[in-house]
Design an enzyme around this catalytic site. Structure first.
Site, mmCIF file in Angstrom:
data_model
loop_
_atom_site.group_PDB
_atom_site.id
_atom_site.type_symbol
_atom_site.label_atom_id
_atom_site.label_comp_id
_atom_site.label_asym_id
_atom_site.label_seq_id
_atom_site.Cartn_x
_atom_site.Cartn_y
_atom_site.Cartn_z
ATOM 1 N N HIS A 18 0.839 -1.210 0.000
ATOM 2 C CA HIS A 18 0.000 0.000 0.000
ATOM 3 C C HIS A 18 0.876 1.264 0.000
ATOM 4 O O HIS A 18 0.605 2.218 -0.727
ATOM 5 C CB HIS A 18 -0.856 0.074 1.266
ATOM 6 N N LYS A 42 -17.928 -6.155 6.990
ATOM 7 C CA LYS A 42 -16.646 -6.856 7.084
ATOM 8 C C LYS A 42 -15.919 -6.400 8.354
ATOM 9 O O LYS A 42 -15.331 -5.327 8.387
ATOM 10 C CB LYS A 42 -15.811 -6.527 5.827
ATOM 11 N N ARG A 91 -2.071 -6.131 -8.419
ATOM 12 C CA ARG A 91 -0.997 -7.079 -8.101
ATOM 13 C C ARG A 91 -0.890 -8.191 -9.136
ATOM 14 O O ARG A 91 0.175 -8.525 -9.592
ATOM 15 C CB ARG A 91 -1.247 -7.723 -6.734
ATOM 16 N N SER A 129 -2.962 -7.723 2.927
ATOM 17 C CA SER A 129 -3.220 -7.576 4.371
ATOM 18 C C SER A 129 -3.632 -8.913 4.969
ATOM 19 O O SER A 129 -3.223 -9.252 6.079
ATOM 20 C CB SER A 129 -4.320 -6.545 4.614
HETATM 21 P P1 ADP Z 1 -9.648 -3.471 -0.720
HETATM 22 O O1 ADP Z 1 -10.310 -4.260 0.364
HETATM 23 O O2 ADP Z 1 -10.457 -2.316 -1.213
HETATM 24 O O3 ADP Z 1 -9.038 -4.279 -1.854
HETATM 25 P P2 ADP Z 1 -7.005 -3.198 0.356
HETATM 26 O O4 ADP Z 1 -6.677 -2.511 1.627
HETATM 27 O O5 ADP Z 1 -6.801 -4.672 0.315
HETATM 28 O O6 ADP Z 1 -8.463 -2.778 0.035
HETATM 29 O O7 ADP Z 1 -6.181 -2.561 -0.844
HETATM 30 C C1 ADP Z 1 -6.277 -1.183 -1.143
HETATM 31 C C2 ADP Z 1 -5.580 -0.905 -2.467
HETATM 32 O O8 ADP Z 1 -4.195 -1.229 -2.375
HETATM 33 C C3 ADP Z 1 -6.123 -1.746 -3.625
HETATM 34 O O9 ADP Z 1 -6.080 -0.972 -4.791
HETATM 35 C C4 ADP Z 1 -5.138 -2.871 -3.724
HETATM 36 O O10 ADP Z 1 -5.099 -3.429 -5.026
HETATM 37 C C5 ADP Z 1 -3.859 -2.149 -3.397
HETATM 38 N N1 ADP Z 1 -2.840 -3.057 -2.897
HETATM 39 C C6 ADP Z 1 -2.894 -3.870 -1.823
HETATM 40 N N2 ADP Z 1 -1.756 -4.574 -1.668
HETATM 41 C C7 ADP Z 1 -0.945 -4.187 -2.702
HETATM 42 C C8 ADP Z 1 0.365 -4.564 -3.138
HETATM 43 N N3 ADP Z 1 1.071 -5.482 -2.486
HETATM 44 N N4 ADP Z 1 0.872 -3.962 -4.240
HETATM 45 C C9 ADP Z 1 0.130 -3.043 -4.909
HETATM 46 N N5 ADP Z 1 -1.102 -2.654 -4.566
HETATM 47 C C10 ADP Z 1 -1.647 -3.213 -3.485
#
Ligand code: ADP
Length: 161
Positions: A18, A42, A91, A129
């Site tokens: 992130h 959630k 990703r 996450s």
């Molecule tokens: P959501 O539940 O909306 O997917 P996340 O917190 O999992 O929220 O992710 C928020 C954003 O960060 C999303 O656009 C996700 O694709 C991006 N993201 C999460 N992990 C990575 C990573 N390792 N590399 C690039 N982008 C990421």
């Protein structure tokens, strides 16, 4: 006109994946709002307030990044802060279908707000996450995937003293 972007997500908790996207967005936009979705359906490991505190700590070196909680529709939040763009990370191919749906729906709701995708940094492509929480739960090594503040917050959740 200020260029304003929103980086939305659950951030439960924030990872180096992130942070990479937020940092890169902060170089392109004048203001980046990292918006934490407060989703009642959630239940997360961290409360929205705890997530905001962690994001604030790990982005304090980025002066044009603001952290907010949002409830409800992302597009309403974007309109409220007058953002021209939503920035998301990609990703793998497995992210694509969901992101396509999300973008199409948001475009239907407001076609003037553009969604921009940034390819993950190769070093972080495997980080999510949920994986970080799973590894932390069983005492595995997470220092390469989350900052120290997040690591200790995770340890506190799984091994309260
Ligand atoms: P959501 O539940 O909306 O997917 P996340 O917190 O999992 O929220 O992710 C928020 C954003 O960060 C999303 O656009 C996700 O694709 C991006 N993201 C999460 N992990 C990575 C990573 N390792 N590399 C690039 N982008 C990421």
């Amino acid at each position: 006109m200020k260029r304003i972007a929103v980086c939305p997500g659950s951030f439960d908790p924030i990872t180096y994946g992130h942070i990479d996207i937020i940092e890169r967005a902060s170089r392109i936009f004048d203001v980046v709002y990292v918006s934490v979705l407060k989703n009642s359906a959630k239940e997360g490991l961290f409360t929205p307030q705890e997530r905001v505190e962690l994001i604030n700590e790990v982005t304090k070196g980025l002066p044009n990044v603001e952290v907010r909680i949002f409830n409800g529709l992302l597009i309403d939040f974007c309109e409220e802060v007058e953002a021209q763009a939503i920035v998301r990370g990609l990703r793998a191919v497995s992210d694509f279908e969901y992101e396509m749906q999300l973008t199409s729906m948001n475009r239907k709701l407001n076609s003037t707000i553009e969604t921009i995708y940034m390819m993950t940094n190769n070093n972080y492509s495997f980080i999510s996450s949920s994986m970080v929480k799973e590894v932390a739960k069983y005492g595995g090594k997470i220092e390469d995937v989350v900052p120290p503040q997040v690591e200790s917050a995770l340890r506190g959740k799984f091994n309260p003293q």
